[in-house]
Design an enzyme around this catalytic site. Structure first.
Site, PDB file in Angstrom:
ATOM      1  CB  CYS A   1     -18.368   0.317   9.127  1.00  0.00           C
ATOM      2  SG  CYS A   1     -17.213  -0.458  10.282  1.00  0.00           S
TER       3      CYS A   1
ATOM      4  CB  CYS B   1      -0.934   0.005   1.213  1.00  0.00           C
ATOM      5  SG  CYS B   1      -2.071   1.407   1.189  1.00  0.00           S
TER       6      CYS B   1
ATOM      7  CB  CYS C   1      -1.505   4.026   8.065  1.00  0.00           C
ATOM      8  SG  CYS C   1      -2.548   4.627   6.711  1.00  0.00           S
TER       9      CYS C   1
ATOM     10  CB  CYS D   1      -0.950  -0.011   8.251  1.00  0.00           C
ATOM     11  SG  CYS D   1      -1.697  -1.260   7.175  1.00  0.00           S
TER      12      CYS D   1
ATOM     13  CB  CYS E   1     -15.543  -6.937   6.813  1.00  0.00           C
ATOM     14  SG  CYS E   1     -16.886  -6.765   7.959  1.00  0.00           S
TER      15      CYS E   1
ATOM     16  CB  CYS F   1     -18.615  -4.721   5.474  1.00  0.00           C
ATOM     17  SG  CYS F   1     -17.675  -3.279   6.027  1.00  0.00           S
TER      18      CYS F   1
ATOM     19  NE  ARG G   1     -17.523  -5.171  13.821  1.00  0.00           N
ATOM     20  CZ  ARG G   1     -17.795  -4.390  12.785  1.00  0.00           C
ATOM     21  NH1 ARG G   1     -16.877  -3.614  12.282  1.00  0.00           N
ATOM     22  NH2 ARG G   1     -18.995  -4.397  12.254  1.00  0.00           N
TER      23      ARG G   1
HETATM   24  N1  SAM Z   1      -6.587   0.610   2.959  1.00  0.00           N
HETATM   25  C1  SAM Z   1      -7.880   0.954   3.378  1.00  0.00           C
HETATM   26  C2  SAM Z   1      -7.886   2.169   4.289  1.00  0.00           C
HETATM   27  O1  SAM Z   1      -7.012   2.325   5.125  1.00  0.00           O
HETATM   28  O2  SAM Z   1      -8.807   2.973   4.164  1.00  0.00           O
HETATM   29  C3  SAM Z   1      -8.628  -0.168   4.039  1.00  0.00           C
HETATM   30  C4  SAM Z   1      -7.920  -1.178   4.930  1.00  0.00           C
HETATM   31  S1  SAM Z   1      -7.205  -0.579   6.452  1.00  0.00           S
HETATM   32  C5  SAM Z   1      -6.168  -1.910   6.921  1.00  0.00           C
HETATM   33  C6  SAM Z   1      -8.575  -0.535   7.580  1.00  0.00           C
HETATM   34  C7  SAM Z   1      -8.339  -0.102   9.004  1.00  0.00           C
HETATM   35  O3  SAM Z   1      -7.696  -1.128   9.745  1.00  0.00           O
HETATM   36  C8  SAM Z   1      -7.484   1.112   9.258  1.00  0.00           C
HETATM   37  O4  SAM Z   1      -8.163   2.299   9.036  1.00  0.00           O
HETATM   38  C9  SAM Z   1      -7.141   0.949  10.731  1.00  0.00           C
HETATM   39  O5  SAM Z   1      -8.089   1.615  11.524  1.00  0.00           O
HETATM   40  C10 SAM Z   1      -7.211  -0.555  10.942  1.00  0.00           C
HETATM   41  N2  SAM Z   1      -5.879  -1.117  11.248  1.00  0.00           N
HETATM   42  C11 SAM Z   1      -4.895  -1.354  10.369  1.00  0.00           C
HETATM   43  N3  SAM Z   1      -3.786  -1.828  10.979  1.00  0.00           N
HETATM   44  C12 SAM Z   1      -4.071  -1.869  12.301  1.00  0.00           C
HETATM   45  C13 SAM Z   1      -3.322  -2.246  13.449  1.00  0.00           C
HETATM   46  N4  SAM Z   1      -2.053  -2.641  13.369  1.00  0.00           N
HETATM   47  N5  SAM Z   1      -3.916  -2.187  14.652  1.00  0.00           N
HETATM   48  C14 SAM Z   1      -5.207  -1.767  14.747  1.00  0.00           C
HETATM   49  N6  SAM Z   1      -5.952  -1.392  13.693  1.00  0.00           N
HETATM   50  C15 SAM Z   1      -5.394  -1.420  12.486  1.00  0.00           C
HETATM   51 FE1  SF4 Z   2      -2.830   1.289   3.337  1.00  0.00          FE
HETATM   52 FE2  SF4 Z   2      -2.766   0.172   5.718  1.00  0.00          FE
HETATM   53 FE3  SF4 Z   2      -3.136   2.770   5.531  1.00  0.00          FE
HETATM   54 FE4  SF4 Z   2      -5.093   1.079   4.721  1.00  0.00          FE
HETATM   55  S1  SF4 Z   2      -4.314   1.355   6.793  1.00  0.00           S
HETATM   56  S2  SF4 Z   2      -4.325   2.899   3.660  1.00  0.00           S
HETATM   57  S3  SF4 Z   2      -3.833  -0.603   3.957  1.00  0.00           S
HETATM   58  S4  SF4 Z   2      -1.273   1.655   4.908  1.00  0.00           S
END
Ligand code: SAM
Ligand code: SF4
Ligand code: DTB
Length: 327
Positions: free
Chosen positions: A202, A67, A71, A74, A111, A142, A274
């Protein structure tokens, strides 16, 4: 509204829907003695829900890793050193199979998550087909695919998508510490497009990323300021993944996590709150406290998107011990 007014509400008016919660009021909720906060959250919960029913969703990562967003939490971001092998968008048949298995195991919602900044081109067409196939398996659908434009939102609705997940993640004040490639406003804009298209929203966040209580207050204010409230509010406890900048983040006090759930419940009485990521790090007793605080939805199945979640058997035993019914 002052603290005194909150406490002197007659039971019938425990939980009017409000969209104008002030930070001082939310802070006052966080500061309540724990027992008082639990009591109030239970009262609100019981005004809208069967207290022993928990909605069960299963997650599937339909496109993993690689990606472009940064973030900090992530493991799927290309900006971090996490050892995740990128995988391209899954086949439609494989997704339909996974949905069937999830339904047979007792999930009511499926989801699908993709590690994209936003969906594009042929991949988006394939995702629309996935929605139709998963619906045909008898599950609510979802998706979480990153940012959407208006047309994409409408096309997802037309394909029959029930919910779109797009989190605010944290407070506007702390946000810049966590993500630089997408703005808070970008997130609000996508959520609005989803709402305007008539898809259920959500939307939640992550706690335990090093934010202060004031940040948690501010996140809750943002979530509860949306009109209508998001139908589902995932509260994630940070999963610390090796190779991400937050890998060594200090533990959040477990009671502060429970308090965050309770506050979400009180502010958004009609929403499913949730208990999302982070259950693998929690014992049964802590999860029971989260249900007592008003959580009434979980992710079910041994994997979240890329990290482990409790085994389905373990959750079934927990539900039995607590007299909870999956819904
Ligand atoms: N890439 C898309 C986005 O970010 O909009 C969708 C998938 S992203 C993995 C969805 C959500 O998962 C993130 O917004 C975050 O809130 C949650 N998430 C991701 N990694 C996480 C982690 N290590 N611990 C807790 N929540 C996490
Ligand atoms: Fe990409 Fe992870 Fe951020 Fe979703 S949360 S936009 S998968 S880096
Ligand atoms: C949400 O709020 N939490 C889920 C879902 N929405 C997509 C994702 C949690 C991901 C946890 C880290 C991982 O497994 O990669």
């Amino acid at each position: 509204m002052s603290q005194t007014v909150i406490d002197s509400h007659p039971r019938s008016q425990n939980s009017p829907l409000r969209f104008d919660w002030q930070e001082v009021e939310i802070e006052a909720l966080f500061e309540l003695p724990f027992n008082d906060l639990m009591y109030r959250a239970q009262q609100v919960h019981r005004d809208y829900f069967d207290p022993n029913e928990v909605q069960v969703s299963t997650l599937l990562s339909i496109k993993t890793g690689g990606c472009p967003e940064d973030c900090a939490y992530c493991p799927q971001s290309v900006h971090h050193e996490s050892a995740l092998e990128p995988e391209s968008l899954m086949d439609i048949e494989a997704v339909a199979d996974a949905a069937r298995t999830a339904r047979q195991a007792g999930a009511s919602r499926f989801c699908m998550g993709a590690a994209w900044r936003n969906p594009r081109g042929r991949n988006f067409e394939r995702v629309l087909e996935m929605v139709e196939r998963v619906r045909a398996e008898g599950l609510e659908t979802c998706m979480t695919l990153g940012m959407l434009d208006e047309q994409q939102s409408r096309r997802l609705r037309d394909a029959g998508l029930d919910y779109y997940n797009h989190n605010l993640d944290t407070s506007p004040e702390f946000y810049g510490e966590i993500i630089s490639t997408r703005s808070y406003q970008d997130r609000l804009d996508t959520i609005k497009r989803v709402r305007d298209a008539g898809i259920n929203v959500c939307c939640g966040g992550i706690v335990g990323m090093g934010e202060t209580r004031a940040d948690r207050v501010s996140l809750m204010q943002q979530l509860a300021g949306q009109k209508p409230h998001p139908e589902s509010v995932p509260i994630n406890l940070l999963v610390r993944v090796e190779g991400t900048p937050l890998a060594d983040q200090a533990d959040l006090d477990a009671f502060e996590f429970v308090r965050s759930i309770a506050v979400a419940r009180i502010l958004m009485p009609q929403s499913h709150v949730r208990l999302s990521a982070g259950r693998e790090q929690m014992n049964d007793e802590l999860q029971a406290l989260c249900f007592l605080a008003g959580a009434n939805s979980i992710f079910y199945g041994e994997k979240l998107l890329t990290t482990p979640n409790p085994e389905a058997d373990q959750d079934r035993r927990l539900f039995e011990r607590l007299g909870l019914r999956p819904a």
